[in-house]
Design a protein around this motif. Structure first.
Motif, PDB file in Angstrom:
ATOM      1  N   PRO A 148       1.054  -1.249   0.221  1.00 48.95           N
ATOM      2  CA  PRO A 148       0.234   0.386   0.187  1.00 48.95           C
ATOM      3  C   PRO A 148       0.737   1.233  -0.237  1.00 48.95           C
ATOM      4  O   PRO A 148       0.240   2.391  -0.185  1.00 48.95           O
ATOM      5  CB  PRO A 148      -0.642   0.235   1.076  1.00 48.95           C
ATOM      6  CG  PRO A 148      -0.917  -1.506   1.508  1.00 48.95           C
ATOM      7  CD  PRO A 148      -0.009  -2.427   0.872  1.00 48.95           C
ATOM      8  N   ALA A 163      -3.032   1.709  -9.933  1.00 45.43           N
ATOM      9  CA  ALA A 163      -2.631   1.184  -8.276  1.00 45.43           C
ATOM     10  C   ALA A 163      -3.261  -0.279  -8.681  1.00 45.43           C
ATOM     11  O   ALA A 163      -2.885  -1.330  -7.501  1.00 45.43           O
ATOM     12  CB  ALA A 163      -3.474   1.841  -7.735  1.00 45.43           C
ATOM     13  N   GLY A 164      -3.040  -1.140  -9.480  1.00 46.61           N
ATOM     14  CA  GLY A 164      -3.768  -2.317  -9.586  1.00 46.61           C
ATOM     15  C   GLY A 164      -4.326  -2.726 -10.857  1.00 46.61           C
ATOM     16  O   GLY A 164      -3.940  -2.342 -11.816  1.00 46.61           O
ATOM     17  N   GLY A 165      -4.490  -3.457 -11.047  1.00 44.48           N
ATOM     18  CA  GLY A 165      -5.559  -4.841 -12.252  1.00 44.48           C
ATOM     19  C   GLY A 165      -4.016  -4.963 -13.116  1.00 44.48           C
ATOM     20  O   GLY A 165      -3.188  -5.529 -13.081  1.00 44.48           O
ATOM     21  N   THR A 252      -3.139  -9.914  -3.761  1.00 40.78           N
ATOM     22  CA  THR A 252      -5.245  -8.887  -3.252  1.00 40.78           C
ATOM     23  C   THR A 252      -4.313  -7.204  -3.126  1.00 40.78           C
ATOM     24  O   THR A 252      -5.525  -6.529  -3.558  1.00 40.78           O
ATOM     25  CB  THR A 252      -4.751  -9.626  -1.464  1.00 40.78           C
ATOM     26  OG1 THR A 252      -5.060 -11.146  -1.578  1.00 40.78           O
ATOM     27  CG2 THR A 252      -6.349  -8.891  -0.819  1.00 40.78           C
ATOM     28  N   VAL A 253      -2.894  -7.343  -2.963  1.00 39.89           N
ATOM     29  CA  VAL A 253      -2.851  -5.597  -3.129  1.00 39.89           C
ATOM     30  C   VAL A 253      -3.079  -5.005  -4.333  1.00 39.89           C
ATOM     31  O   VAL A 253      -3.641  -3.984  -4.424  1.00 39.89           O
ATOM     32  CB  VAL A 253      -1.842  -5.586  -1.842  1.00 39.89           C
ATOM     33  CG1 VAL A 253      -0.759  -4.327  -2.252  1.00 39.89           C
ATOM     34  CG2 VAL A 253      -1.582  -5.201  -0.638  1.00 39.89           C
ATOM     35  N   SER A 255      -4.335  -6.291  -7.104  1.00 40.86           N
ATOM     36  CA  SER A 255      -5.810  -6.812  -7.863  1.00 40.86           C
ATOM     37  C   SER A 255      -4.873  -7.789  -8.780  1.00 40.86           C
ATOM     38  O   SER A 255      -5.782  -7.556  -9.940  1.00 40.86           O
ATOM     39  CB  SER A 255      -6.994  -5.695  -8.115  1.00 40.86           C
ATOM     40  OG  SER A 255      -7.053  -4.925  -7.217  1.00 40.86           O
ATOM     41  N   PRO A 257      -4.688 -11.186 -11.218  1.00 36.44           N
ATOM     42  CA  PRO A 257      -5.712 -12.354 -11.473  1.00 36.44           C
ATOM     43  C   PRO A 257      -5.109 -13.691 -11.080  1.00 36.44           C
ATOM     44  O   PRO A 257      -4.121 -14.232 -12.306  1.00 36.44           O
ATOM     45  CB  PRO A 257      -5.993 -11.684 -13.050  1.00 36.44           C
ATOM     46  CG  PRO A 257      -5.636 -11.571 -13.094  1.00 36.44           C
ATOM     47  CD  PRO A 257      -4.282 -10.257 -12.625  1.00 36.44           C
ATOM     48  N   GLY A 258      -4.003 -13.743  -9.920  1.00 37.78           N
ATOM     49  CA  GLY A 258      -2.322 -15.499 -10.423  1.00 37.78           C
ATOM     50  C   GLY A 258      -2.980 -16.089  -9.430  1.00 37.78           C
ATOM     51  O   GLY A 258      -4.432 -16.006  -9.133  1.00 37.78           O
ATOM     52  N   LYS A 261      -4.087 -15.354  -5.530  1.00 39.64           N
ATOM     53  CA  LYS A 261      -6.341 -15.908  -5.321  1.00 39.64           C
ATOM     54  C   LYS A 261      -6.287 -16.447  -5.458  1.00 39.64           C
ATOM     55  O   LYS A 261      -7.491 -17.472  -4.676  1.00 39.64           O
ATOM     56  CB  LYS A 261      -6.427 -14.704  -6.223  1.00 39.64           C
ATOM     57  CG  LYS A 261      -7.197 -13.826  -5.522  1.00 39.64           C
ATOM     58  CD  LYS A 261      -7.373 -12.959  -6.172  1.00 39.64           C
ATOM     59  CE  LYS A 261      -8.873 -11.713  -6.774  1.00 39.64           C
ATOM     60  NZ  LYS A 261      -8.503 -10.403  -6.909  1.00 39.64           N
ATOM     61  N   LEU A 262      -6.234 -17.672  -6.839  1.00 38.99           N
ATOM     62  CA  LEU A 262      -7.217 -18.642  -7.339  1.00 38.99           C
ATOM     63  C   LEU A 262      -7.105 -19.780  -5.993  1.00 38.99           C
ATOM     64  O   LEU A 262      -8.265 -20.446  -5.236  1.00 38.99           O
ATOM     65  CB  LEU A 262      -6.803 -19.359  -8.456  1.00 38.99           C
ATOM     66  CG  LEU A 262      -7.016 -19.147  -9.620  1.00 38.99           C
ATOM     67  CD1 LEU A 262      -6.749 -19.491 -10.867  1.00 38.99           C
ATOM     68  CD2 LEU A 262      -8.771 -18.284 -10.262  1.00 38.99           C
ATOM     69  N   ASN A 265      -9.555 -18.847  -2.611  1.00 40.52           N
ATOM     70  CA  ASN A 265     -11.023 -18.620  -3.174  1.00 40.52           C
ATOM     71  C   ASN A 265     -11.482 -19.999  -3.008  1.00 40.52           C
ATOM     72  O   ASN A 265     -12.371 -20.407  -3.008  1.00 40.52           O
ATOM     73  CB  ASN A 265     -11.667 -17.863  -4.595  1.00 40.52           C
ATOM     74  CG  ASN A 265     -10.885 -16.004  -3.702  1.00 40.52           C
ATOM     75  OD1 ASN A 265     -10.622 -15.259  -2.912  1.00 40.52           O
ATOM     76  ND2 ASN A 265     -11.134 -15.160  -4.730  1.00 40.52           N
TER      77      ASN A 265
END
Lengths: 306, 537
Positions: A148, A163-165, A252-253, A255, A257-258, A261-262, A265
């Protein structure tokens, strides 16, 4: 060496089977199933869902069915993401994780080893203290604090980077997450490299090299570097695996799609096939990286022969 | 369910046809639109599917609501407005006829017909589809329960195409809110030919043929879903946004950071504990609207510890909802003392009379009740909740209320969400955190939480007398009488104190000031992108 590599590759099969079996049983033993939602599904709907995903069969039969499809390269259908197969999900997330984790590992190795060498050669100097400070900060501050801060400075204040994506490997989306992972990895690699090189530089064979009148550059690069790299190589395996597959905080920080996270979740949703598929992939990756590390040992240490 | 229909009681007034003109994106006079009409909105999670029959999460439904259109829809104030159906009428107590608009088209140019609805709804209820929501809505369609169970074929479902543009829907008992129910995309049409052609890949970009204001352009799992304006849509002339990007960011802090850096224009929900600060920092962007939903604590009524209603009542009485709302959660939620919350149709809220008492009086009464019930100070109760800072704060507050005001010994246990769900479904708890957001705006969605034998009754309570009132209300064609009966039933059940109502949900979020069409009256948070527009900035 080839026969060793082949033997090691074959030895992974029982490891893989054991990992799958244990993971399979643990997943099914965990309380709460894939269809336990905020709204309880009626008995009729539950029966329909269980039939659709073969959960109505005895566990051993489900297990054999899973192994059978695994042998055909099919990781199954996701329980949660109905429109995607686990193969699709892994294939989408893997390149992102490899780019971020792998990229940061390569950069960390170059910077970490470089800084470690400089610090070791200038032991107790300002440079050394500077490198150690970076190392300590990188180790002491968790990534959910550094991340952050990076966003605040580079995305919100300076507006240089997003910031992300994630947008199809565009470098500007990769800079901050790679920087974060690199910062953390450099701290470990730099400290290990420094300690190891200092130790090697005090060995008899280095003293002999110096006594022969070799310049410091040659002593370090030709004689000291290779043995000093051994402990670094040992930490590369676990470090690379965690950077690629378990970079959950980074993902997470920023965002991303790696894979991290999968898997989290997947576990939370009791997405049995997704979690198992990822465990299989990570196990294969871990075994592969460990094999590479072992082969690197042989190259670095003349005493080791396979 | 065994509800009989009594046509004689049917009020003639109900046979009147409803026809409401629908206009997307109502733009106030004098508003100048921005040259680029695009929006990036965070959706809070990755959609589990884009198949409307299988969609269950809010995130998935937000997207399917843009990409598909049902018979009816919710406008930006939450009102039920025509969708593909341009009008509808109730022809008898249990029969509705929907007239489809002739210019409704699929994104490939095919006309949308009544048969597409028949196919879509039958497929949704078909056991082979195994939709989680099949039973939730199946109970409102004739033979729905039997079809979901597999005891009747989908062809026997009470949905029939009378002609190409006329759909008849039959219900097993009077369902006065059927048009509102039909806003749910689970009950929408499906383009059979494209589904059959593409099999399990039918929802992928390039394959998905849809009939909503938007078409699917891109779907990257855990990254984004991009939709673009559908030129074939019947009301395309009134659709302003040309492209909408849905993000699946779950982490509230990351969501806000991307909002601040300009990569996101719609924060799904503010992270806990940041509402007041955010209000000061983003006065124009901060939006907080009440939702039709309730936060409550379930009491396991079958547990011997809660067999006595006096114990359950005492526990409910002493929780200071005002402090909980203003100091503990501090995010604009209203205190709740009733099963029905503000804004719900079909029944009124029936707050407990002690809600207005001073706390001292409430505590004294609660102590007396416990004494009468033989509960000694120091008696131990276990409270279960799922791991989350938000729920922890609430649990610590509640435990301290019970401990300091009643001298009870409260043990709190935290667990993973799925574990809590399993425990709640199995009744394996004493007290547990719970919450409910309405699936449709009618009292019956809340009554499902307390009705005997309801799948969603986690309290395991049952009041047969109230049940009879609910049945009576459901059979009534007179909305006033129905409301009175359901209100009475709700009060009767809540006087048994099966659960502890705490707060009415609200949804604090950030939306850029230049996003027009956002309303604070949309209590189900159903914002179609077709109702939104970008103001010049």
């Amino acid at each position: 060496m080839w026969s060793y590599t082949l033997r090691r590759a074959l030895a992974t099969l029982p490891t893989l089977l054991a990992v799958i079996t244990v993971c399979y049983l643990m997943l099914h033993a965990t309380p709460g199933g894939p269809f336990d939602g905020e709204r309880k599904v009626s008995a009729a709907v539950l029966a329909n869902l269980q039939a659709k995903y073969h959960l109505d069969l005895p566990l051993w039969q489900q297990y054999l069915l899973y192994l059978k499809s695994l042998l055909q390269g099919d990781l199954g259908a996701s329980f949660r993401y109905a429109d995607w197969s686990v193969n699709d999900l892994v294939a989408n997330a893997m390149p992102v994780s490899l780019a971020i984790g792998g990229g940061s590992m390569l950069i960390s190795l170059v910077i970490g080893i470089g800084l470690g060498i400089v610090a070791a050669l200038r032991q107790n100097s300002v440079v050394d203290h500077g490198v150690m400070l970076i190392g300590n900060i990188g180790s002491a501050f968790p990534s959910f604090v550094i991340g952050p801060v990076l966003i605040l400075v580079f995305a919100i204040w300076l507006k240089w980077l997003p910031a992300g994506g994630w947008d199809s490997f565009q470098p500007r989306f990769m800079v901050l997450p790679v920087a974060l992972l690199t910062f953390i990895n450099v701290a470990t690699i730099g400290r290990v490299m420094r300690g190891s090189l200092i130790e090697v530089l005090h060995s008899n064979f280095i003293r002999t090299a110096r006594a022969k009148g070799l310049p410091t550059r040659v002593v370090v690069l030709r004689h000291a570097l290779k043995p000093a790299l051994l402990p670094v190589v040992s930490v590369i395996g676990p470090l690379a695996i965690s950077s690629i597959t378990a970079a959950l905080v980074t993902e997470t920080v920023f965002s991303l799609p790696g894979l991290g996270k999968l898997i989290v979740n997947g576990a939370g949703n009791r997405d049995y096939t997704l979690v198992l598929g990822l465990v299989v992939m990570i196990t294969v990756l871990a075994v592969l990286l460990n094999l590479l590390v072992d082969l690197a040992y042989a190259w670095l240490d003349p005493k080791i022969r396979y | 369910m065994s509800f009989s229909t009594r046509k004689s009681a049917f009020a003639v007034a109900l046979a009147a046809a409803f026809s409401i003109p629908s206009l997307a994106a109502v733009i106030p006079a004098g508003t100048q639109l921005h040259a680029t009409q695009t929006l990036i909105r965070n959706n809070g999670s990755e959609p589990e599917t884009l198949d409307p029959a299988l969609a269950e999460s809010v995130g998935a439904n937000n997207i399917t609501r843009d990409v598909f259109e049902g018979l009816t829809a919710n406008d930006n104030t939450g009102k039920t407005v025509p969708g593909v159906a341009e009008s509808w009428k109730q022809t008898d107590l249990t029969t509705w006829v929907f007239k489809l608009r002739a210019n409704a088209k699929w994104s490939n140019g095919d006309p949308v017909t009544a048969e597409d609805f028949v196919f879509g709804i039958r497929r949704f209820m078909d056991p082979k589809t195994a939709s989680v929501y099949a039973n939730t809505f199946g109970i409102f369609l004739l033979n729905g329960v039997e079809v979901v169970k597999g005891t009747k074929p989908p062809a026997e479902l009470g949905v029939k195409a009378l002609d190409r543009l006329t759909l008849e829907v039959k219900t097993p008992y009077p369902v006065s809110f059927l048009p509102a129910l039909m806003t749910n995309n689970n009950l929408g049409p499906i383009h059979k030919a494209s589904l059959e052609k593409n099999g399990k890949d039918w929802t992928k970009p390039g394959n998905l043929v849809s009939n909503g204001a938007y078409v699917l352009k891109e779907w990257q799992v855990n990254n984004r879903v991009v939709i673009e304006k559908n030129p074939q849509y019947w009301d395309a002339a009134n659709v302003q946004l040309t492209k909408v990007t849905y993000l699946p960011i779950e982490d509230g802090t990351a969501d806000v950071k991307m909002f601040e850096s300009g990569e996101n224009e719609w924060v799904y929900q503010l992270p806990p504990g940041t509402y007041e600060k955010s209000k000061a920092q983003f006065p124009k962007e901060n939006r907080n609207a009440p939702m039709i939903g309730i936060r409550y604590y379930s009491l396991q009524n079958k547990n011997p510890a809660f067999a006595d209603v006096r114990v359950r009542k005492a526990l409910s009485m002493v929780i200071d909802r005002d402090i909980l709302s203003q100091r503990v959660t501090a995010d604009g939620q209203a205190p709740a003392y009733s099963l029905m919350v503000a804004g719900v149709e079909g029944a009124s809220a029936t707050p407990y009379e002690w809600a207005t008492w001073p706390m001292d009086r409430r505590v004294a009464e609660a102590k007396k009740l416990l004494e009468q019930a033989g509960v000694k100070p120091g008696t131990k109760y276990t409270f279960s909740y799922n791991t989350s800072e938000y729920h922890k704060k609430m649990a610590v507050f509640a435990a301290s209320e019970w401990k300091t005001k009643l001298g009870l010994n409260i043990e709190t246990e935290t667990m993973e969400f799925k574990v809590l769900l399993k425990k709640r479904h199995d009744g394996d708890f004493q007290m547990a955190r719970n919450g409910w957001l309405a699936d449709y705006n009618d009292a019956t969605t809340f009554l499902a939480l307390v009705k005997c034998d309801s799948d969603n009754n986690n309290n395991f309570n049952c009041n047969r007398q109230a049940e009879a009132l609910i049945d009576q209300g459901s059979q009534s064609a007179d909305p006033v009488k129905r409301k009175a009966l359901l209100t009475q039933a709700s009060k009767m059940i809540m006087d048994d104190y099966p659960m502890i109502p705490l707060l009415q949900y609200s949804l604090p979020r950030l939306v850029k000031a230049y996003v027009g069409g956002y309303s604070l009256e949309n209590a189900q948070d159903r914002f179609r992108s077709k109702d939104l527009f970008i103001i010049k900035h």
